[in-house]
Design a protein around this motif. Sequence first.
Motif, PDB file in Angstrom:
ATOM      1  N   LYS A 129      -1.979   3.899   6.062  1.00 55.43           N
ATOM      2  CA  LYS A 129      -2.355   2.997   5.348  1.00 55.43           C
ATOM      3  C   LYS A 129      -3.618   2.010   5.709  1.00 55.43           C
ATOM      4  N   GLU A 180      -1.727   5.328  -1.064  1.00 52.83           N
ATOM      5  CA  GLU A 180      -0.441   6.260  -0.822  1.00 52.83           C
ATOM      6  C   GLU A 180      -0.253   6.674   0.281  1.00 52.83           C
ATOM      7  N   GLU A 184       6.215   7.275  -0.860  1.00 48.64           N
ATOM      8  CA  GLU A 184       7.195   6.705  -1.861  1.00 48.64           C
ATOM      9  C   GLU A 184       8.492   7.167  -2.249  1.00 48.64           C
ATOM     10  N   SER A 218      -5.061  -6.003  -4.475  1.00 49.90           N
ATOM     11  CA  SER A 218      -4.314  -4.736  -3.500  1.00 49.90           C
ATOM     12  C   SER A 218      -3.195  -4.893  -4.235  1.00 49.90           C
ATOM     13  N   SER A 264       2.288  -7.536  -6.972  1.00 52.97           N
ATOM     14  CA  SER A 264       1.157  -6.801  -7.134  1.00 52.97           C
ATOM     15  C   SER A 264       0.779  -6.572  -8.692  1.00 52.97           C
ATOM     16  N   TYR A 270      -4.953   1.052  -4.664  1.00 54.86           N
ATOM     17  CA  TYR A 270      -3.516   1.419  -4.132  1.00 54.86           C
ATOM     18  C   TYR A 270      -3.617   2.684  -3.140  1.00 54.86           C
ATOM     19  N   SER A 329       0.287  -2.274  -4.474  1.00 56.39           N
ATOM     20  CA  SER A 329       1.450  -1.329  -4.292  1.00 56.39           C
ATOM     21  C   SER A 329       2.448  -0.695  -5.381  1.00 56.39           C
TER      22      SER A 329
END
Length: 247
Positions: free
Chosen positions: A109, A34, A44, A6, A13, A32, A8
């Motif tokens: 998410k 987004e 982001e 996983s 990570s 990932y 980010s």
Amino acid sequence: MKYIASCSFGKDSIATILLALRYGEPLDEAVYCEVMFDRHISGEVPEHRDFIYGTAIPTLERMGVKIRILRGPQTYVGLFTGRITRGPKKGLLRSFPICGRCAVQRDCKLKPILRYQKSLPPDTVQYIGIARDEQDRLLRLDGHRISLLDKYGYTEQDAKQLCREAGLLSPVYDFTDRGGCWFCPNARRRELRHLYDHHPDLWARMLELQALPGKVTEKFNRTTTFSEIDAGFRREDEQLSLWKNAA
């Protein structure tokens, strides 16, 4: 069995992926998800998104890591402007997400991630970026969720240093010690100040949302509206300008 990380693209990570490569741990792909502000603007922080697509993904792919990018159909603006369909607040805009019960986290998410996980074999192993000095979080892991940082004795600071040495430390760590969307209600003051100072276009979008009528709540976070945060920063700038002129 399948092994996924996983990701980010924060320090923990990325350090997990680097450890998997260093120690020959099986790794099929890094996943990932987004979160999007609207159909075109990422959730982001811009510096982090530039790092993800301009540095991290190309570098990891050159190392042989397959990167899978997920995006859900829902966006922050879509959730914000959606209307409540029942109850005493029927017809009002859903507006700002609630701290601790974030609809953005759930719908933008978690849902895409869970949808993808259903396509994986049931015995898939997931590498989670939790450092050795995060014992409370480590205790919540189960047999199919593993921390390589804990396995190899890496603290959060060790993870940051490993990323720095590899040229894979996100520039967001210059002004914050946490990841998160730029519109997150849990954003700390210095993160909001960074957005105000360096990304006035995004700041203006939040003020536009704040100005919409008929919202179920006016509060950006537990205590404050976005307009109040904006006014506070403007007062600070005015006071600083007066001080400089007086000096």
